[in-house]
Design a protein around this motif. Structure first.
Motif: not given
Lengths: 383, 218
Positions: A191, A194-196, A198-199, A220, A223-224, A227-228, B12, B15, B102, B105
């Motif tokens: 995750k 993934l967060t990197r 997505v953001s 994205y 990608l979110l 995560g689930d 992260i 961002n 994730p 934002l």
């Protein structure tokens, strides 16, 4: 069992581990305690038997008319009772408790085993040793001996057993928690990147041309969702009950329709979907099944091909059938769904579908007739 | 509004900082538990955003430490673990909200704004009015007479802070603490400069109380 599961699902992981460690250590301590007491009991019994056997030997040596006063002294000093009988089981001599016993009781005592402890009415329990028609007996003292041993056991042995059992149960708990911790670490490892992504994509979206915006947004969002899906897949593979809290009643028909709406119009879809079929399952797992089956049916379809999809209600829940022609698809394409041994690489997706179906006990039927592939997935009959 | 972000992953963290800063929020960063605790104790934040998996320990320890020291600002926990049990653990330690990785934002921004609002005044909604000015905290948007007034992120931060505390005189230091991040020069006249910019754009809605600070009266 259901009630127990329901109750356990409400307890936190720390609570479950405490329960596990507590139960295992208590069980080990209790078992060890019982075994220890039994060991003490039997060793004490053996000791008493050996002592009585030696005394019996000495009594036999003294059981002569010329040594009668010596015998009486010996019996008195050792707190022993004596009973001598002849071949016809008639009383020859008696001393101690035997003096007060009636003839019927005495008769029964002539049939005693070599070593025996017996309850004698009004007198209590006696250890008896019988050989060559001479029987000696002494008041049973095992309870007194055991009381002493019990004290020593509780003060010295039990804490040691308890300490060892805690160590053992902590070890067992570590084995139990290992897949959960692994699942957590994997979840974290997957995750974070993934967060990197997505953001970063979200920050970039304002700087890209309009036609790319939609594509980035779709990416994205996918990608979110991933995560689930990570959690649901880890939950399934780690068989971790703490990960099973995403299970809910979902409308299977609606979920399938959502997927079908996203299929490109270049392929003919013939869908018969019964309305409002509900089923209790982790929504993400159903998404993984639908997405992989549909995307593979599109990917390996023939030119101007079609996909037939049917979702119907059955007694146990639902049944999904899919059919599509496969021009140049490898013969073993779906074998990974049905056969554990064949691990041909057809992507992770179909292996996941297989694993999800196996974990949920879904029935899978696959057939291939004249390059028309059919798959049928049905919820288990006993559901 | 000033936020402490404790997140070990630099990409992260950067961002999140870039995104939230563009919406008028001031972000101080910490990359491990120790510096997170140090900053949380030494500065006055409107919100703490804390990641659970930090290199030197569990992020929830910061939450517990903060609550033990009576730091009552809202706390949002970021976590790669989003099972019920993990979420409950977060709340048990004193967190106010959680967001699973994730995340979008924009969702993070909405949660942040909502927590800050609730921290200041639980009755204030995401879109609220101060006199004839409407403030949409989710979009960091200021509307006057039906027209959007373009404010820089810093101007928006100052205005939002004053608007969330109507009829209360806010001194320069408080504004510097809540609308700027840790790199602010405390001896500059930057507050006065920004207040002047705001007056030019919004009219004389912000009043100066000589020797004390600034106030928006309602």
């Amino acid at each position: 069992m259901l009630l127990l599961n329901k109750y356990l699902s409400k307890i936190s992981l720390a609570g479950k581990l405490t329960l596990l460690v507590g139960s295992i250590s208590s069980f080990i301590t209790f078992l060890s305690f019982v075994l220890f007491i039994q060991l003490i009991f039997y060793s004490t019994e053996l000791q008493i038997k050996n002592t009585l056997s030696l005394k019996h030997q000495e009594v036999t040596d003294l059981a002569k008319p010329e040594k009668s006063s010596e015998l009486a002294n010996y019996l008195r000093l050792n707190d022993l009772s004596l009973f001598i009988f002849d071949e016809n089981n008639e009383v020859v001599a008696r001393y101690g408790i035997y003096r007060n016993l009636d003839s019927e009781t005495l008769k029964s005592l002539t049939k005693a085993k070599e070593y025996e402890d017996r309850m004698i009415l009004d007198y209590g329990e006696y250890d008896m040793y019988t050989k060559n028609n001479i029987q000696i007996s002494s008041k049973n003292t095992i309870l007194y001996i055991l009381k002493g041993s019990l004290g020593k056991t509780i003060i010295i042995i039990l804490p040691i057993i308890w300490f060892v059992s805690i160590a053992v149960s902590v070890f067992v708990a570590k084995i139990f928690i290992s897949p959960i911790m692994k699942a957590r670490n994997i979840s974290h490892e997957l995750k974070t990147p993934l967060t990197r992504i997505v953001s970063t994509l979200q920050l970039l979206i304002d700087d890209v041309p309009f036609n790319l915006k939609e594509k980035i947004k779709n990416s994205y969002e996918e990608l979110l969702n991933l995560g689930d899906h990570v959690d649901s897949i880890l939950s399934m593979y780690s068989a971790n009950k703490t990960y099973s809290d995403k299970i809910s009643i979902i409308n299977i028909s609606r979920e399938l329709n959502i997927f079908l709406n996203d299929i490109p119009k270049t392929i003919t879809i013939n869908a018969k979907i019964e309305k409002d079929i509900s089923y209790k399952i982790d929504k993400n797992l159903i998404h993984i099944i639908f997405r992989n089956l549909i995307s593979n049916a599109i990917k390996y379809n023939t030119k101007n091909g079609y996909i037939k999809i049917k979702l119907k209600k059955i007694k146990s829940g639902w049944e999904l059938s899919m059919e599509n022609p496969t021009g140049n698809r490898n013969e073993t394409f779906y074998s990974s769904l049905g056969n554990e041994d064949k691990k041909e690489s057809h992507g992770l997706g179909m292996t996941l579908v297989k694993d999800i179906c196996h974990s949920k006990n879904f029935d899978i039927q696959i057939s291939n007739t004249n390059n028309i592939y059919k798959i049928k997935i049905a919820t288990p009959q006993n559901k | 509004m000033r936020i402490l972000l404790v997140e070990d992953d630099e990409i992260i963290s950067e961002n999140i900082k870039a995104f939230l800063s563009s919406k008028g929020l001031s972000i101080d960063q910490a990359f491990d538990k120790k510096s997170g605790i140090d900053k949380c104790f030494s500065e006055d934040y409107d919100l703490l955003i804390i990641d659970r998996g930090l290199p030197d320990g569990e992020g929830l320890d910061i939450v517990s430490e903060a609550r033990k020291e009576s730091i009552n600002c809202p706390i949002l926990v970021l976590t790669a673990r989003n099972q019920d049990q993990d979420i409950i653990e977060g709340f048990d330690h004193g967190a106010d909200d959680y967001l699973s990785k994730p995340f979008d934002l924009h969702v993070l921004l909405a949660r942040v704004k909502s927590l800050i609002r609730r921290g200041v005044n639980p009755t204030i909604k995401a879109v609220f009015k101060v006199n004839d000015i409407t403030i949409n905290t989710n979009l960091s948007q200021v509307i006057r007479n039906g027209n959007e007034v373009k404010l820089s992120p810093r101007e928006y931060a100052i205005f939002e802070y004053l608007a969330l505390h109507p009829n209360k005189v806010i001194d320069r230091t408080t504004l510097l603490t809540h609308a700027w991040d840790e790199n602010v020069d405390l001896f500059s006249n930057t507050v006065d400069v920004h207040i002047n910019y705001l007056r030019k754009k919004l009219g004389n809605v912000i009043k100066t109380i000589r020797g004390k600070g600034y106030v928006i009266t309602q």
